[in-house]
Write an enzyme that holds these catalytic residues in place. Structure first.
Site: not given
Ligand code: BGC
Length: 448
Positions: A167, A355
Site C-alpha cells: 500500500e 488483503e
Molecule cells: C494494511 C494493514 C492494516 C489493515 C487494516 C491495510 O491498510 O495493509 O496493515 O492493518 O489495512 O487497517
C-alpha cells in the site's frame, strides 16, 4: 457450512499479517529501530500509548501461529520482513540473526505445506534511512533494491513469489502527508515524492527479483470511487481522487505513465522528482500479479471551499459498518475488479486479493468461544463478490484475508481486532474465532 464458490482451478487461499503488527521482540537479536518504534514512542501518536514492542510476540510464538495456519488448511501465508531486522541501519552491515528468523519461519511454513509469500516493505522503514529523508529521498529506492537482493539471496531457494511494497498510497498519505502513521510527516502534496520513490524502489527491486526467476507482485490499496452526485463538479472531484488513490499507483506500473494530476496543480514530473527514464525503471520489469487490498469504496464530492484539495470525502449512507466505522460494501470488490480489467485490459496481470477483512469488537464469551458472525458475513459477502467478478471474466488467482491474528492496528493500537484468531494481549493466549472454523471449512470444500 459455507457455500462452495465457482473459482478457477488452483485458486489459492491464504491469510496475511505484517512484521511490526505481530512480531514484537523489537530489541532482540540485533534488530535496529524502525520508524514505527520511534513514532509509537511519541506521546499521543498511537491510541492508549500502545506500541509494537510485544504485539503478538510472534517472533517467539511463530511455531504456534504456523500450527494455526495449518489448522486452517492455508495454501499460502503473506507476512512481511522487517527491513531493520535484516539491515539494522537500512544498509551496510547485515544482521544474520534477523535473516535466520525468516529462514526458520520459511522452513516451518514449507514443512506444513504452506507457501511463504513475503512482503519486503510493510511501512517499517529503518529509522536510519528515515533520518536521511526516508521515502522523500531518492536514495531510499536504491537501498530498497539492495535489501531485496540480500533477502532473496538467502530465502529465494524456497520462496517462489514476492510482494515488493504494501500500500504505497496509504504509506504516502498517512505517513508523509497527514502524519497519522510513521514517520509522522505532515507535508500534504509535498509528500508526492514518497509515492514516486516507493514506485522506483519497487521497479529496481522487481528487476532484481525477476532476473533471478522469481514472481513479483505489489499490494495496492484500491477503492472504487463514487461521485456523490451526477453533478459535473462531483464527477470531476471523483476523477481527481481516483487519480490520487488508485491510478497514481497502477498507471505507472501497468501503462508506464503517471495519471493526470493537474487538479492538484502537479505536472507529470510530480513536482520535479521524476527523472528521465524513471518510468521505464518502474514499468520495465513487469508484474506477475497485482495484489489488491480491498476494504471499502470511497464517495467523493466537490470541495465546498476553494484553495484546498480538489475533493472532499462524503459519507456512504445506508450500509452496515465495521467496528472501525468503515462502510461494508461487498459488491465494491466486484466493481473494483471489473473496473481494473476494463481500465487496463491486456496490461492487467492476474489479480490476487492480498488483503480483505474487517474489524469486529469481539471477545471470548462465557463459553470461551468468540462469536464473530459479522466477520463471517463480511468474508462470505466479499467472496461472493469475488466469484461474481470471476464470472465476469476477471482473472483472480487467490484470496488472502486480513488477518490471521488480532494485532497492532497502527494508530489504533490494539483497539481494532481484525483476526480470525483472537489474541489476549495480556497473556498472549490465542483463541480461534467462529470465523476461523468457517474459513477452514470453506477452504476444505475447495480443496476436495
Ligand atoms: C494494511 C494493514 C492494516 C489493515 C487494516 C491495510 O491498510 O495493509 O496493515 O492493518 O489495512 O487497517
Amino acid at each position: 457450512m459455507p457455500n462452495r464458490l465457482d473459482l478457477p482451478a488452483g485458486f489459492r487461499w491464504g491469510a496475511s499479517t505484517a512484521a511490526y503488527q505481530i512480531e514484537g521482540a523489537v530489541d532482540e537479536d540485533g534488530r535496529g529501530p524502525s520508524v514505527w518504534d520511534v513514532f509509537a514512542a511519541r506521546l499521543g501518536a498511537v491510541r492508549d500509548g500502545a506500541t509494537g514492542r510485544v504485539a503478538c510476540d510472534h517472533y517467539h510464538r511463530w511455531p504456534e501461529d504456523v500450527e494455526l495456519m495449518r489448522g486452517l488448511g492455508l495454501d499460502g501465508y503473506r507476512f512481511s520482513i522487517a527491513w531493520s531486522r535484516v539491515l539494522p541501519a537500512g544498509a551496510g552491515a547485515v544482521n544474520v540473526g534477523g535473516l535466520d528468523f525468516y529462514d526458520r519461519l520459511v522452513d516451518g511454513l514449507l514443512a506444513d505445506g504452506i507457501t511463504p509469500m513475503p512482503t519486503l516493505f510493510h511501512w517499517d522503514l529503518p529509522q536510519a534511512l528515515e533520518d536521511g529523508g526516508g521515502w522523500l529521498a531518492r536514495d531510499t529506492a536504491y537501498r530498497f533494491a539492495e535489501y531485496a537482493e540480500l533477502v532473496v539471496d538467502r530465502l529465494g531457494d524456497r520462496v517462489p513469489a514476492w510482494i515488493t511494497l504494501n500500500e504505497p498510497f496509504v504509506h504516502m498519505v498517512f505517513g508523509y502527508a497527514l502524519g497519522i502513521h510513521a514517520p509522522g510527516r505532515t507535508l500534504m502534496l509535498d509528500a508526492l515524492p514518497a509515492a514516486h520513490h516507493q514506485l522506483l524502489g519497487h521497479g529496481l527491486a522487481a528487476a532484481v527479483l525477476r532476473e533471478r526467476g522469481h514472481e513479483v507482485m505489489i499490494a495496492n490499496n484500491l477503492t472504487p470511487v463514487w461521485p456523490a452526485s451526477e453533478a459535473e463538479a462531483d464527477v470531476a472531484a471523483a476523477a481527481a481522487y481516483d487519480a490520487l488513490h488508485n491510478r497514481l499507483f497502477t498507471d505507472p506500473l501497468l501503462l508506464g505513465s503517471y495519471p493526470d494530476l493537474s487538479a492538484y496543480g502537479v505536472g507529470e514530473d510530480l513536482g520535479g522528482c521524476v527523472r528521465p527514464g524513471d518510468l521505464k525503471l518502474i514499468a520495465g520489469p513487469g508484474l506477475d500479479g497485482l495484489g489488491v487490498n480491498y476494504y471499502n469504496p470511497t464517495r467523493i464530492a466537490a470541495p465546498t471551499e476553494p484553495g484546498g484539495l480538489p475533493f472532499v470525502e462524503a459519507e456512504i449512507e445506508g450500509v452496515p459498518r465495521t467496528a472501525f466505522g468503515w462502510p461494508v460494501v461487498p459488491d465494491g470488490l466486484r466493481e473494483l475488479l471489473v473496473g481494473l480489467r476494463d481500465r487496463y485490459g491486456a496490461a492487467l496481470p492476474p489479480i490476487t486479493i492480498t488483503e480483505n477483512g474487517c474489524s469486529v469488537a469481539d471477545e471470548p464469551g462465557p463459553d470461551g468461544t468468540v462469536h464473530d458472525q459479522p466477520r463471517i458475513d463480511f468474508l462470505a459477502g466479499h467472496l461472493d463478490a469475488l466469484a461474481a467478478a470471476v464470472a465476469e471474466g476477471v482473472d483472480v488467482r487467490g484470496y488472502f484475508t486480513w488477518s490471521l491474528l488480532d494485532n497492532f492496528e497502527w494508530a489504533e493500537g490494539y483497539q481494532q481486532r481484525f483476526g480470525l484468531v483472537h489474541v489476549d494481549f495480556e497473556t498472549q493466549v490465542r483463541t480461534p474465532k467462529a470465523s476461523y472454523a468457517w474459513y477452514r471449512d470453506l477452504i476444505a470444500s475447495h480443496q476436495k
